[in-house]
Write an enzyme that holds these catalytic residues in place. Structure first.
Site, PDB file in Angstrom:
ATOM      1  N   SER A 220       0.333  18.691  -1.317  1.00 57.20           N
ATOM      2  CA  SER A 220       1.087  18.592  -2.569  1.00 57.20           C
ATOM      3  C   SER A 220       2.524  18.153  -2.328  1.00 57.20           C
ATOM      4  CB  SER A 220       1.099  19.948  -3.283  1.00 57.20           C
ATOM      5  OG  SER A 220       1.728  20.931  -2.480  1.00 57.20           O
TER       6      SER A 220
ATOM      7  N   HIS B 292      -5.442  15.502  -4.596  1.00 53.87           N
ATOM      8  CA  HIS B 292      -4.636  16.687  -4.881  1.00 53.87           C
ATOM      9  C   HIS B 292      -5.249  17.468  -6.034  1.00 53.87           C
ATOM     10  CE1 HIS B 292      -0.723  18.619  -6.455  1.00 53.87           C
ATOM     11  NE2 HIS B 292      -1.290  19.398  -5.568  1.00 53.87           N
TER      12      HIS B 292
ATOM     13  N   GLU C 213      -5.264  14.489  -8.739  1.00 58.29           N
ATOM     14  CA  GLU C 213      -4.457  13.300  -8.480  1.00 58.29           C
ATOM     15  C   GLU C 213      -5.059  12.569  -7.291  1.00 58.29           C
ATOM     16  OE1 GLU C 213       0.034  14.442  -9.910  1.00 58.29           O
ATOM     17  OE2 GLU C 213      -0.640  15.306  -8.011  1.00 58.29           O
TER      18      GLU C 213
ATOM     19  N   ASN D 140       4.255  16.932  -9.901  1.00 55.92           N
ATOM     20  CA  ASN D 140       5.396  17.615  -9.288  1.00 55.92           C
ATOM     21  C   ASN D 140       6.673  16.788  -9.313  1.00 55.92           C
ATOM     22  OD1 ASN D 140       4.333  20.149  -8.674  1.00 55.92           O
ATOM     23  ND2 ASN D 140       3.350  19.385  -6.821  1.00 55.92           N
TER      24      ASN D 140
END
Length: 504
Positions: free
Chosen positions: A123, A144, A156, A194
């Site tokens: 991540s 991810h 992802e 993120n």
């Protein structure tokens, strides 16, 4: 390029919570699954834990007993990496250290076939860097998953600099065949979620650090006005302050300490003090036995004004005018004025948050952005120290007459929801302009990955092309550090819309 055939074995290396979750997803989808962990006994223990979760799914009627029994026969702990030689996909979920992951994939490359996909669930690390030392980096990519992997739909699919399109497509289709919602993105710090989510935390912390409002009030406004599932303080307490701060630092460092991603000093102090959130019993909030829940600031009852004068249509807050009329309060419209504000009987003004501050004007009360002014149960107001008490009283009474709780915060440019949404929209436009992902995938990722009520581009369309730019431009004037400087992508978006309006 199609998904992996269900007869193809899938391996998961690393059997912590995330590794077990990914293994369960592949297993329930119908694949034979191999589990490997460098610590002896952990793979077997993980297999038992997954079996117990399958039992619970049967008890909840989410899985048949026959499917559970079949899944158990397909799940096998591996004694060594050599046992993964027949796998078509290996997903890594080990320690977030570049050297550890690079070593692992180097060893895997000597074991698996040339057509085996290799994927990392990182991540925070660069997918390109992890796969950079491989002989065949074209088959390497990021997958991810979000925790808990069996429940959260988003994956992802991250293409590193050297990832082949065929490899990324096969991984994308495989994730979709597993019942997930994949989004494609380039290898960039934070990927989609993120990267774009940083302002949700950063702006809440900044409002708190400026002494404009306490955590409970900020959280309540984000939930009850902004429509977010959780506030930033309660969410980071749930995630773990150390984990959240680590991601923030990783993104900040990876962007060469870009001021837009600057970490919070207040959060750093929490981590240093060991107050990591729910897991330690104390974070922003106290979770100890007998601790009283923190309550948001809520204004006392005030009398509503007899009327208001509407100067302009209030833009994104236009529904407020309809609500005022429905509450039985007279609305006088000043058709000659081009402003976007309400004038109260006291002469004071009520203005939607625009990035400016109350102290700059005489007797102005700002009100925050809401996802839906009809559905919102709380509205934040911002005032300067010299705002007339009567003006504030009328503003409070007005929104209370609309059925809203009212939280009064300090003189904070952009307030809470408005500045947060504006920055999220800006980072989203910037990411798409730089080829990170498509607008559709960004919206999907933010709705499913962090449960936002709208994707950034959905927000942008609802608010108007220039709204976020205008708010950030005003914030940047008041804080010229660069934190709020609108991106070139957002500028182009706002300018293009302005040109369209001029030609109509």
């Amino acid at each position: 390029m199609t998904a992996l055939d269900l007869s193809s074995p899938v391996a998961v290396v690393g059997t912590g919570t995330m590794g077990q979750g990914i293994a369960q997803v592949a297993l329930v989808a119908g694949h034979p699954v191999r589990l490997y962990d460098a610590v002896p006994g952990r793979a077997a223990a993980a297999a038992e834990a997954i079996g117990a979760r399958l039992d619970r799914l049967v008890a909840k009627d989410r899985l048949t007993a026959a499917d559970r029994d079949a899944a158990r026969t397909r799940l096998r702990p591996a004694e060594s990496l050599a046992d993964l030689g027949d796998c078509a996909l290996v997903v890594e979920a080990v320690l977030e250290r570049l050297d550890v992951k690079q070593k692992l994939f180097g060893e895997l490359e000597d074991v698996v076939g040339d057509d085996c996909l290799l994927a990392t669930n990182t991540s925070s690390l660069s997918v390109t860097a992890i796969g950079g030392a491989l002989r065949n980096p074209g088959r390497f990519l990021g997958l991810h998953f979000f925790n808990p992997a069996p429940l959260l739909p988003l994956v992802e699919v991250v293409s590193g600099f050297a990832t082949d399109v065929t490899s990324a497509t096969r991984a994308y289709e495989t994730a979709r065949a597993w019942g997930k919602t994949p989004v494609a993105c380039a290898d960039t710090p934070g990927f989609i979620v993120n990267r774009i989510a940083r302002p949700f935390y950063a702006e809440a912390f900044a409002v708190h650090e400026s002494q404009a409002a306490d955590p409970a009030t900020i959280d309540a406004v984000l939930r009850e006005s902004g429509g977010f599932r959780m506030g930033a303080f309660e969410l980071t307490d749930l995630i773990g302050q150390d984990v959240n701060e680590s991601v923030t630092h990783s993104v900040w460092r990876s962007f060469f300490q870009d001021v837009r991603f600057t970490p919070s000093l207040a959060q750093r102090r929490l981590v240093e003090s060991g107050r990591l959130g729910r897991k330690t019993g104390h974070g922003w909030y106290d979770y100890g036995d007998g601790a009283e829940p923190s309550e948001p600031h809520t204004a006392e009852k005030e009398q509503p004004p007899a009327y208001v004068v509407a100067e302009g249509d209030l833009g994104p807050a236009a529904d407020v005018l309809a609500l005022i009329r429905e509450a039985g309060i007279r609305v006088r419209e000043d058709e000659e004025d081009n402003g976007t504000r309400l004038v109260l009987p006291s002469g004071g003004q009520l203005v939607l948050a625009d990035g400016q501050t109350s102290v700059e004007f005489r007797d102005v009360v700002y009100f925050d952005l809401a996802l839906d002014y009809r559905e919102a149960t709380r509205i934040a107001l911002s005032t300067a120290q010299d705002t007339a008490p009567q003006t504030l009283s009328e503003a409070i009474g007005l929104f209370q007459a609309l059925g809203k709780d009212v939280s009064v915060i300090g003189d904070c440019p952009g307030m809470i929801v408005a500045r947060t949404v504006a920055r999220i929209v800006d980072l989203a436009h910037d990411a798409v302009a730089k080829g990170v992902a498509t607008e559709e995938d960004v919206d999907t990722a933010m709705r499913l990955g962090v449960n936002y009520p709208l994707g950034p581009f959905e927000w942008s369309r609802r608010l108007g092309a220039s709204w976020s730019y205008d708010v950030l431009d005003e914030l940047h004037e008041r804080d010229p550090s660069g934190r709020y400087a609108p991106s070139l992508a957002l500028y182009r978006h706002a300018y293009a819309d302005e040109k369209r309006e001029d030609t109509q």
